[in-house]
Scaffold this active site. Sequence first.
Site, PDB file in Angstrom:
ATOM      1  N   CYS A   1       0.964  -1.009  -0.110  1.00  0.00           N
ATOM      2  CA  CYS A   1      -0.047  -0.020   0.117  1.00  0.00           C
ATOM      3  C   CYS A   1       0.869   1.456   0.022  1.00  0.00           C
ATOM      4  CB  CYS A   1      -0.853  -0.166   0.988  1.00  0.00           C
ATOM      5  SG  CYS A   1      -0.068   0.147   2.973  1.00  0.00           S
TER       6      CYS A   1
ATOM      7  N   ASP B   1      10.913  27.825 -32.285  1.00  0.00           N
ATOM      8  CA  ASP B   1      12.028  28.047 -33.125  1.00  0.00           C
ATOM      9  C   ASP B   1      11.789  27.725 -34.693  1.00  0.00           C
ATOM     10  OD1 ASP B   1      15.087  28.299 -33.715  1.00  0.00           O
ATOM     11  OD2 ASP B   1      14.813  25.888 -33.958  1.00  0.00           O
TER      12      ASP B   1
END
Length: 779
Positions: free
Chosen positions: A31, A472
Amino acid sequence: MTTTATPSTSGQPTPASTAPELQLDLVGMTCASCANRIERGLNKLPGVEATVNYATERATVRLAPDAAAAADARLDPDALVAAVEKAGYRASLVVPRSASAASAAPGSGSAEAGAAGEARPDALAALKQRLLISTALTVPVLLMSMIPALQFTYWQWLALTLAAPVAVWGAWPFHRAAAVNARHLNATMDTLISVGVSAAFLWSLYALFFGEAGMPGMTMTLQLLGTPEAGAHEIYLEVAAAVTVFILLGRYLEARAKRDSSAALNALLDLAARDAAVLRDGVEVRVPIDQLQLNDRFVVRPGEKIATDGVVVEGTSTVDASLLTGESVPVDVEVDSRVVGGTINVSGRIVVEASRIGADTELARLARLVEEAQTGKAQVQRLADRVSGVFVPIVFVLALGTLLGWVLLNGSIEIAFTAAVATLIIACPCALGLATPTALLVGTGRGSQLGILIKGPQVLESTRRIDTVVLDKTGTVTTGHMEVSAVVPASGISATDLLTFAAAAEEGSEHPLARAVVDHARATGTALPRASEFASHAGLGVTAVVDGRAVAVGRASWLASEWAIEVPDAALAPHEAQGSTPIAVAIDGAFAGVVVLADELKPTSRLAVARLRELGLEPVLLTGDNAGAAAAVGSALGITDVRAGVTPAGKLEVIRSLQASGRVVAMVGDGVNDAAALAAADLGIAMGGGTDAAIAASDLTIVSGDLALVADGIRLARRTLRTIIGNLFWAFGYNVAAIPVAMLGLLNPLLAGLAMAFSSVFVVTNSLRLRSFRPLPRP
């Protein structure tokens, strides 16, 4: 018992490691509380920063920044394993994944050599067997408890016979984990389950042997919802058995989800070839992939996988890279073409020279990026971890308070017991620990299938906030390769003759513009005569004699200054205004025309910009190119904010200025000169065909270099984050809402177990929906 930290592939001890980061396979976690306990234990070690991922069952350990600065800083694997064992669990050092390792063990689906990795398939099978046997024993118990007509004389003793193996053997993983944690004075979610199941079973034993529940003729009906006044039934065998089955079902579905969500990564590794036909002294020798050396030349026939990254040195073919890049269109390759290991040779026979092998290959690098993304934690998950860490002690206090409160207020031990057990069971917050890891596993796995690599959970949170995307130009929105866009002859000469003379003169040059002219001539079927007296003038142009005529090709200013050949402005200005590069051509001392070259837009660039706008992002075009070229590209894409003539340092300043103005910025680039801007942006996105520096500095990588996938990558990241937030809301809200109901005695423990298991199943199922994510259709 001492667990060694030595990888199984190495026979030597490893007391300390110079690696900046190590990973541990963990065994015994059940768990999120277990993960928190291990994480706290590792972080107590001096100079160590550790993150434990419950879903991947793995710990990532690195040196803390202050410790890493020391010259003798080292990670001690033995100390790390000892810390995990001290917490009550087991660990083994993970051998880094590589494509060759994966191919060497095709049945494993994993490249780890740790015992944990090897045991997991068997653990899943054992869990399935435990679930099936427990279910078969529980169903008759449930039916007898729910249907009075089936309650024959002494039926309760048959129920005990069937339920006892389930409550003891079926729930043994929970009992064992609870006992281990109790020895370390710790309580986890398994403690809640173990105590709840044990309480129901032991109470039933008491009622059967010492109470009246064992008498002949005893009957009962099952109430899923009740009232405090109604009390509880004398025995709770159906609760002990059914809760065990429900939780085992939840754990089994969790385990399967972990396996399925890692399938994309394993499939990526399985792309690697297992052997290669290496040329040794002109003879083909079939060798395993791990014996391939740099600069080895190997043969790839149609239908075969390319063994490793390399360069084609002989032959032409078509390569299918769809499994690796997500790009459906095969790519033509010829001599000097770069090919990637794991892709499939479709048509012709080629010979490839290996340029990268082993862990350095593109395939291995992509696998590492995916794996690193799956081992991180989002900020929202860290909050959930802290909550689950204190939740279990609070639940025990609430359950004890519920027991005492009902006894004092009502005097009924049955009601008090029912409410306390229901509180223990309903409160188990397993779903909290699964909320982020399962969604992250599935989301990043789906991304890798589509050629979209998400580096980590922090990327998900960045994609939600960005409002500006900086693009770019060269290599990102354009191809980055100059191509002939027009051949404009002067009067008295044809376009074909102009191209023939220009290409023949340029054939001896290695300049990229010259190669573009020659390639265009060949692509159009133009026959090139042999040139003589070739001379190259660096940065200016070339001269040659073609078919007895003097030819000069180059800058217009060079023709004017060196050869007194005037080039009309009208022949240059229109093309320069559009951002193209015109090359002037002179024949026998007279201007003959221009060959125009341009860096063409990628086919999907317009679509990509439109879809980025649909996501609410404002595009900015950024380039080091001249203003004319930048303006032309910006106009073609519909981008009004264009920044031209920007240096690499200037790109970084543009990003920072946008951020200073309140924008949250994503940067898309592909070159070394983009790396600083990618790193500074709130979200860095690298094109996969770009440089390693750009990819290393980015948060998200588009493997195929297709700009249209940037929008899909952002969509996937945002959807994954929404799934995580939805999971956490459900998991936490469910506990907050259900605990008061259980404390009031309005919830039968059986229904509490079913609801608790359902919450975990819901979180896992909700995360698995990410596997259905599809890129937006192309028009």
